[in-house]
Write a protein that holds these residues in place. Structure first.
Motif, PDB file in Angstrom:
ATOM      1  N   LEU A   1      26.645  -9.379 -27.819  1.00 37.43           N
ATOM      2  CA  LEU A   1      26.586  -8.481 -26.658  1.00 37.43           C
ATOM      3  C   LEU A   1      26.390  -9.281 -25.365  1.00 37.43           C
ATOM      4  O   LEU A   1      26.957  -8.944 -24.319  1.00 37.43           O
ATOM      5  CB  LEU A   1      25.444  -7.473 -26.843  1.00 37.43           C
ATOM      6  CG  LEU A   1      25.636  -6.471 -27.982  1.00 37.43           C
ATOM      7  CD1 LEU A   1      24.332  -5.726 -28.258  1.00 37.43           C
ATOM      8  CD2 LEU A   1      26.759  -5.481 -27.653  1.00 37.43           C
ATOM      9  N   PHE A   2      25.607 -10.343 -25.440  1.00 35.00           N
ATOM     10  CA  PHE A   2      25.378 -11.214 -24.280  1.00 35.00           C
ATOM     11  C   PHE A   2      26.682 -11.860 -23.837  1.00 35.00           C
ATOM     12  O   PHE A   2      27.012 -11.888 -22.650  1.00 35.00           O
ATOM     13  CB  PHE A   2      24.342 -12.276 -24.648  1.00 35.00           C
ATOM     14  CG  PHE A   2      23.982 -13.201 -23.527  1.00 35.00           C
ATOM     15  CD1 PHE A   2      22.971 -12.882 -22.631  1.00 35.00           C
ATOM     16  CD2 PHE A   2      24.659 -14.411 -23.365  1.00 35.00           C
ATOM     17  CE1 PHE A   2      22.640 -13.744 -21.589  1.00 35.00           C
ATOM     18  CE2 PHE A   2      24.333 -15.278 -22.329  1.00 35.00           C
ATOM     19  CZ  PHE A   2      23.320 -14.943 -21.439  1.00 35.00           C
ATOM     20  N   ASN A   3      27.427 -12.382 -24.795  1.00 31.37           N
ATOM     21  CA  ASN A   3      28.719 -13.013 -24.475  1.00 31.37           C
ATOM     22  C   ASN A   3      29.709 -12.001 -23.903  1.00 31.37           C
ATOM     23  O   ASN A   3      30.556 -12.349 -23.072  1.00 31.37           O
ATOM     24  CB  ASN A   3      29.317 -13.660 -25.716  1.00 31.37           C
ATOM     25  CG  ASN A   3      28.525 -14.876 -26.166  1.00 31.37           C
ATOM     26  OD1 ASN A   3      27.642 -15.366 -25.449  1.00 31.37           O
ATOM     27  ND2 ASN A   3      28.822 -15.360 -27.359  1.00 31.37           N
ATOM     28  N   LYS A   4      29.572 -10.759 -24.356  1.00 30.78           N
ATOM     29  CA  LYS A   4      30.477  -9.707 -23.887  1.00 30.78           C
ATOM     30  C   LYS A   4      30.072  -9.196 -22.509  1.00 30.78           C
ATOM     31  O   LYS A   4      30.849  -8.521 -21.831  1.00 30.78           O
ATOM     32  CB  LYS A   4      30.467  -8.553 -24.903  1.00 30.78           C
ATOM     33  CG  LYS A   4      31.511  -7.494 -24.661  1.00 30.78           C
ATOM     34  CD  LYS A   4      31.426  -6.412 -25.719  1.00 30.78           C
ATOM     35  CE  LYS A   4      32.452  -5.317 -25.438  1.00 30.78           C
ATOM     36  NZ  LYS A   4      32.352  -4.210 -26.426  1.00 30.78           N
ATOM     37  N   GLY A   5      28.868  -9.513 -22.075  1.00 27.08           N
ATOM     38  CA  GLY A   5      28.395  -9.069 -20.761  1.00 27.08           C
ATOM     39  C   GLY A   5      27.603  -7.781 -20.809  1.00 27.08           C
ATOM     40  O   GLY A   5      27.210  -7.262 -19.751  1.00 27.08           O
ATOM     41  N   GLU A   6      27.330  -7.249 -21.992  1.00 26.48           N
ATOM     42  CA  GLU A   6      26.526  -6.028 -22.120  1.00 26.48           C
ATOM     43  C   GLU A   6      25.054  -6.431 -22.183  1.00 26.48           C
ATOM     44  O   GLU A   6      24.418  -6.446 -23.241  1.00 26.48           O
ATOM     45  CB  GLU A   6      26.952  -5.239 -23.353  1.00 26.48           C
ATOM     46  CG  GLU A   6      28.395  -4.753 -23.282  1.00 26.48           C
ATOM     47  CD  GLU A   6      28.770  -3.860 -24.459  1.00 26.48           C
ATOM     48  OE1 GLU A   6      27.857  -3.436 -25.196  1.00 26.48           O
ATOM     49  OE2 GLU A   6      29.977  -3.592 -24.630  1.00 26.48           O
ATOM     50  N   LEU A   7      24.517  -6.748 -21.013  1.00 29.25           N
ATOM     51  CA  LEU A   7      23.189  -7.354 -20.953  1.00 29.25           C
ATOM     52  C   LEU A   7      22.066  -6.394 -21.346  1.00 29.25           C
ATOM     53  O   LEU A   7      21.066  -6.820 -21.935  1.00 29.25           O
ATOM     54  CB  LEU A   7      22.955  -7.889 -19.530  1.00 29.25           C
ATOM     55  CG  LEU A   7      23.936  -8.970 -19.054  1.00 29.25           C
ATOM     56  CD1 LEU A   7      23.581  -9.443 -17.652  1.00 29.25           C
ATOM     57  CD2 LEU A   7      23.959 -10.146 -20.025  1.00 29.25           C
ATOM     58  N   THR A   8      22.202  -5.133 -21.016  1.00 26.22           N
ATOM     59  CA  THR A   8      21.148  -4.170 -21.361  1.00 26.22           C
ATOM     60  C   THR A   8      20.994  -4.052 -22.872  1.00 26.22           C
ATOM     61  O   THR A   8      19.872  -4.090 -23.400  1.00 26.22           O
ATOM     62  CB  THR A   8      21.464  -2.788 -20.766  1.00 26.22           C
ATOM     63  OG1 THR A   8      21.557  -2.895 -19.342  1.00 26.22           O
ATOM     64  CG2 THR A   8      20.370  -1.792 -21.119  1.00 26.22           C
ATOM     65  N   LYS A   9      22.104  -3.915 -23.572  1.00 25.91           N
ATOM     66  CA  LYS A   9      22.053  -3.838 -25.031  1.00 25.91           C
ATOM     67  C   LYS A   9      21.602  -5.163 -25.633  1.00 25.91           C
ATOM     68  O   LYS A   9      20.863  -5.189 -26.625  1.00 25.91           O
ATOM     69  CB  LYS A   9      23.425  -3.448 -25.590  1.00 25.91           C
ATOM     70  CG  LYS A   9      23.823  -2.023 -25.289  1.00 25.91           C
ATOM     71  CD  LYS A   9      25.162  -1.697 -25.945  1.00 25.91           C
ATOM     72  CE  LYS A   9      25.562  -0.260 -25.691  1.00 25.91           C
ATOM     73  NZ  LYS A   9      26.864   0.070 -26.345  1.00 25.91           N
ATOM     74  N   ALA A  10      22.049  -6.250 -25.037  1.00 26.42           N
ATOM     75  CA  ALA A  10      21.642  -7.567 -25.531  1.00 26.42           C
ATOM     76  C   ALA A  10      20.134  -7.732 -25.408  1.00 26.42           C
ATOM     77  O   ALA A  10      19.474  -8.250 -26.320  1.00 26.42           O
ATOM     78  CB  ALA A  10      22.363  -8.663 -24.759  1.00 26.42           C
ATOM     79  N   ARG A  11      19.568  -7.292 -24.271  1.00 30.70           N
ATOM     80  CA  ARG A  11      18.131  -7.384 -24.066  1.00 30.70           C
ATOM     81  C   ARG A  11      17.381  -6.630 -25.174  1.00 30.70           C
ATOM     82  O   ARG A  11      16.362  -7.107 -25.693  1.00 30.70           O
ATOM     83  CB  ARG A  11      17.741  -6.806 -22.705  1.00 30.70           C
ATOM     84  CG  ARG A  11      16.227  -6.843 -22.466  1.00 30.70           C
ATOM     85  CD  ARG A  11      15.786  -5.975 -21.313  1.00 30.70           C
ATOM     86  NE  ARG A  11      16.134  -6.583 -20.025  1.00 30.70           N
ATOM     87  CZ  ARG A  11      17.046  -6.102 -19.188  1.00 30.70           C
ATOM     88  NH1 ARG A  11      17.717  -4.988 -19.520  1.00 30.70           N
ATOM     89  NH2 ARG A  11      17.290  -6.697 -18.041  1.00 30.70           N
ATOM     90  N   GLN A  12      17.881  -5.483 -25.542  1.00 32.37           N
ATOM     91  CA  GLN A  12      17.224  -4.681 -26.589  1.00 32.37           C
ATOM     92  C   GLN A  12      17.184  -5.429 -27.914  1.00 32.37           C
ATOM     93  O   GLN A  12      16.162  -5.421 -28.611  1.00 32.37           O
ATOM     94  CB  GLN A  12      17.956  -3.346 -26.753  1.00 32.37           C
ATOM     95  CG  GLN A  12      17.845  -2.428 -25.549  1.00 32.37           C
ATOM     96  CD  GLN A  12      18.690  -1.174 -25.696  1.00 32.37           C
ATOM     97  OE1 GLN A  12      19.494  -1.043 -26.636  1.00 32.37           O
ATOM     98  NE2 GLN A  12      18.542  -0.238 -24.775  1.00 32.37           N
ATOM     99  N   GLU A  13      18.275  -6.080 -28.272  1.00 33.07           N
ATOM    100  CA  GLU A  13      18.326  -6.804 -29.545  1.00 33.07           C
ATOM    101  C   GLU A  13      17.411  -8.030 -29.524  1.00 33.07           C
ATOM    102  O   GLU A  13      16.678  -8.288 -30.488  1.00 33.07           O
ATOM    103  CB  GLU A  13      19.765  -7.231 -29.853  1.00 33.07           C
ATOM    104  CG  GLU A  13      20.741  -6.078 -30.016  1.00 33.07           C
ATOM    105  CD  GLU A  13      20.335  -5.114 -31.118  1.00 33.07           C
ATOM    106  OE1 GLU A  13      19.813  -5.571 -32.151  1.00 33.07           O
ATOM    107  OE2 GLU A  13      20.546  -3.898 -30.939  1.00 33.07           O
ATOM    108  N   PHE A  14      17.438  -8.768 -28.427  1.00 28.64           N
ATOM    109  CA  PHE A  14      16.561  -9.943 -28.336  1.00 28.64           C
ATOM    110  C   PHE A  14      15.090  -9.521 -28.340  1.00 28.64           C
ATOM    111  O   PHE A  14      14.241 -10.207 -28.916  1.00 28.64           O
ATOM    112  CB  PHE A  14      16.883 -10.741 -27.071  1.00 28.64           C
ATOM    113  CG  PHE A  14      18.241 -11.380 -27.082  1.00 28.64           C
ATOM    114  CD1 PHE A  14      18.709 -12.034 -28.218  1.00 28.64           C
ATOM    115  CD2 PHE A  14      19.063 -11.336 -25.962  1.00 28.64           C
ATOM    116  CE1 PHE A  14      19.965 -12.630 -28.242  1.00 28.64           C
ATOM    117  CE2 PHE A  14      20.313 -11.934 -25.971  1.00 28.64           C
ATOM    118  CZ  PHE A  14      20.763 -12.573 -27.106  1.00 28.64           C
TER     119      PHE A  14
END
Length: 262
Positions: free
Chosen positions: A187-200
């Motif tokens: 998700l981070f690589n895709k630019g979906e930072l909000t969702k990426a933040r949730q997973e991290f």
């Protein structure tokens, strides 16, 4: 004549009764003091019966002992088979750990952005951190499928729902921390930072013993930095360096922290 005849008859009857009584007395005394033939036979039969019972009991004891010996032999054989299977299973699990450590390294390499060489932490092959792996084959297959979409097929977009499905189906999986981390990376690589933040954040908050926690903290700080939340980014960078001072993630965090203007 008649009275004399009657007197003679009475005298004869009394004498006869006395004679009979005298003859019966010895018979009673003998029978009371000496066992009869029937009694002797009964005692003999009882001895024979007792001997037979003792012999039968001895044979039964021998049979029981033989059965115990056979059972003991079977237990020893089963113990040997169990020990062999335990050793073989241990070998399989050790091999599986080695494969997944290599797999983890390759996924990290595959998801590293070409223009951001510091975006992903790559653990050295010689110092791979040990991870607990599941013996649930269905779980393994699901995790393998998601990982292979990244490694073999390079289908990064399709790997996102695959990891999402895995996390939903196996929330308590031994691979959960890694699966959340790799999903966050995609998700981070895709630019979906909000969702990426949730997973991290899931990795950092729920898996304190995971070897991916320091990497997830680095990515959380990078997300905050990308969204211009400099204060939060500084807090996370400092926390990462304090908790994992010798980690690769901390070494990547330090120059990023220095680059943030107060």
């Amino acid at each position: 004549m008649k009275p004399n005849s009657m007197l003679f008859g009475m005298t004869f009857a009394v004498a006869a009764n006395l004679a009979v009584a005298a003859e019966m007395a010895p018979v009673i005394e003998v029978s009371a003091g000496t066992p009869t033939k029937a009694a002797k036979l009964s005692l003999s039969e009882q001895l024979v019966s007792l001997e037979r019972k003792l012999d039968a009991r001895n044979r039964a004891q021998v049979n029981v002992q033989r059965q115990l010996d056979e059972l003991q032999n079977e237990v020893n054989e089963l113990r040997g088979i169990t020990e062999l299977h335990t050793y073989q299973l241990s070998q399989v699990l050790d091999r599986q750990r080695e494969l997944y450590q290599e797999l983890d390294r390759r996924v990290s390499e595959a998801l590293k952005p070409e223009n951001q060489t510091s975006a992903v932490t790559i653990a050295p092959t010689g110092n791979a951190v040990k991870v607990n792996y599941s013996d649930n084959l269905t779980e393994n297959e699901a995790y393998d499928r998601a990982v292979n979409m990244v490694l073999k097929d390079k289908r990064y977009e399709q790997a996102i729902p695959e990891f999402e499905a895995f996390n939903q189906r196996y929330p308590n999986s031994t691979y959960a921390a890694n699966a959340h981390y790799w999903l966050g990376q995609l998700l981070f690589n895709k630019g979906e930072l909000t969702k990426a933040r949730q997973e991290f954040d899931v990795v950092v908050s729920n898996y304190p013993d995971s070897n991916k926690r320091s990497d997830a903290m680095l990515k959380l700080a990078m997300v905050e930095q990308k969204e211009n939340n400099q204060t939060k980014a500084i807090i996370v960078y400092k926390k990462l360096i304090a908790e994992y001072p010798n980690s690769s993630a901390a070494k990547l965090a330090q120059p990023r922290l220095n680059s943030i203007k107060p």
